[in-house]
Design a protein around this motif. Structure first.
Motif: not given
Length: 449
Positions: A317-321, A415-428
């Motif tokens: 999604t980051c690339l698409g936008c 925002v999609c780029g921030l999602t990558i970091m959020f998932v990598a750091k916090l999502v189990p």
């Protein structure tokens, strides 16, 4: 078990976690049928989404506020039935409406019903399916939404809107009839203290000859533990022990919406036309991409896991936008005559990537991470955040495009780029774990840190 241990959570070595069997449960006819009945209501979500855009989002936010309470008060089946009644009456108001007021009432009623559906359907599916199938089955909900949207995109160009609304009543009727033949969530029955009914429901879902003793005991033990706590209030959600779950649940919904999905869904045709491409051809191409990628996401959900799919999806999604933003920039600078084609490629990359993971997985994780004693309150909050974010993006999109077309999509890309970091750091990773295991480990994680 004392109150301090209850409130502080369990370690991941608790016998409750270590004794659970690692056998792969089959997809029984009861689980498959119950899932199909539940997600048939989500077809309404997709069809209304395509027909009315953001107008009914206010109704959806009202429904979302009440969704958790309704699902706790009337059980999961009762809440689904109530939501479908609102959707059905809404469709009928649209079909037989003689003026704009009736159309608006119909939209409001449907929005309310969809707001409830968007919470209760993934929760119900997550609570009835075995752990090895839960991700795929819960994601079927998003697939049905996608099918509803795609069908309305295609047939909406060849039939009038009243007939389109009449078609929309069909899934409402299917779900209302099917609810009489599916079992209630065993976890809701356990919470309500209906232990015999809980075991009967679980046995029906797992198969007549299946050994449900361990799963039933785990549900009962965990539920009894939570019932020793006082009734949860909204303020209780903001305690430290629920912080990790709340950050993940709310964060994923915020990032999903502010990544631009509803802007692209609502205004796809106008985006294509602004970029100098055929709106109709572009919209059909989106439909062609959406469904196969959504099916692929369903198939991979319980094999690759939630986190890898989310990371790949967010990167796409980051690339698409970025590509869409770049096409508008090149068009403004008159540097490349093929920039409309770049906009098409960008939106298709975004749509396919979103369908693969970011569309459905946040709802899957929302249905998994909250303990049963706060699931209603937490689910309502997370669902409201999602719909409020949808309203903000859809309302502000036209203003943002007037400000800067390329800048709007570069913001979405960031925002999609921030999602990558959020998932990598916090999502189990929740693949292959029971709901009780997920919730206990997330609580103990924060209390041990």
């Amino acid at each position: 078990m004392d109150r301090e241990r209850i409130e502080d959570g369990f370690t991941t070595t608790d016998p409750l976690l270590s004794n659970h069997e690692d056998t792969l449960a089959p997809a029984t006819a009861a689980v498959v049928f119950s899932t199909l009945v539940a997600v048939s209501g989500s077809f309404v979500f997709g069809s209304a989404y395509s027909v009315f855009g953001s107008i009914w989002t206010i109704g959806a936010m009202i429904g979302a506020v009440m969704s958790g309470k309704l699902a706790d008060l009337f059980a999961r089946r009762g809440a689904m039935g109530l939501s479908e009644m609102f959707c059905l009456v809404g469709w009928l108001a649209i079909i037989f409406g003689r003026n704009a007021l009736w159309l608006d009432i119909g939209r409001l009623l449907m929005g309310y019903g969809v707001g409830v559906i968007s919470y209760v359907v993934p929760v119900y599916i997550a609570e009835i399916t075995p752990k090895n199938l839960r991700g795929a089955f819960t994601t079927v909900n998003q697939l049905m939404i996608c099918c509803g949207m795609s069908l309305m995109y295609v047939i909406g160009v060849i039939i009038n809107w009243r007939l389109l609304a009449l078609i929309g009543t069909i899934p409402c009727i299917i779900q209302l009839g099917g609810l009489f033949f599916i079992p209630e969530s065993p976890r809701w029955l356990a919470k309500a203290g209906q232990w015999k009914e809980c075991e009967a429901s679980l046995q029906r879902l797992r198969g007549r000859d299946a050994n449900i003793s361990e799963e039933a005991a785990e549900i009962k033990d965990y539920t009894e533990t939570l019932q020793k706590l006082s009734d949860a209030k909204m303020i209780d959600l903001f305690q430290k022990k629920y912080a990790h779950s709340l950050i993940v649940g709310v964060g994923l919904m915020v990032l999903q919406q502010f990544g631009g999905v509803n802007a692209i869904a609502y205004y796809a045709s106008s985006i294509f036309e602004s970029a100098g491409f055929s709106g109709r051809i572009g919209s059909i191409a989106m439909v062609v991409v959406q469904i196969p990628m959504q099916v692929l996401g369903v198939l991979l959900m319980d094999k690759s896991g939630r986190r890898p799919l989310l990371l790949v999806s967010a990167a796409g999604t980051c690339l698409g936008c970025f590509l869409v933003g770049l096409s508008f920039l090149l068009q403004d600078l008159q540097l490349w005559k093929s920039s409309p084609l770049l906009a098409l490629v960008g939106i298709l990359v975004f749509t396919g990537s979103f369908s693969l993971g970011m569309g459905g997985i946040p709802w899957v994780i929302m249905s998994e991470i909250f303990p049963i004693n706060v699931k209603g309150l937490a689910g309502s909050l997370v669902t409201v955040v999602n719909w409020f974010g949808s309203w903000i993006v859809s309302y502000s999109f036209n203003f943002l495009m007037l400000w800067s077309s390329e800048g709007t999509f570069f913001i979405f890309s960031a925002v999609c780029g921030l999602t990558i970091m959020f998932v990598a750091k916090l999502v189990p990773e929740t693949k292959g774990r029971t709901l009780e295991e997920i919730q206990l480990s997330m609580n103990s994680y924060l209390n041990q840190s």
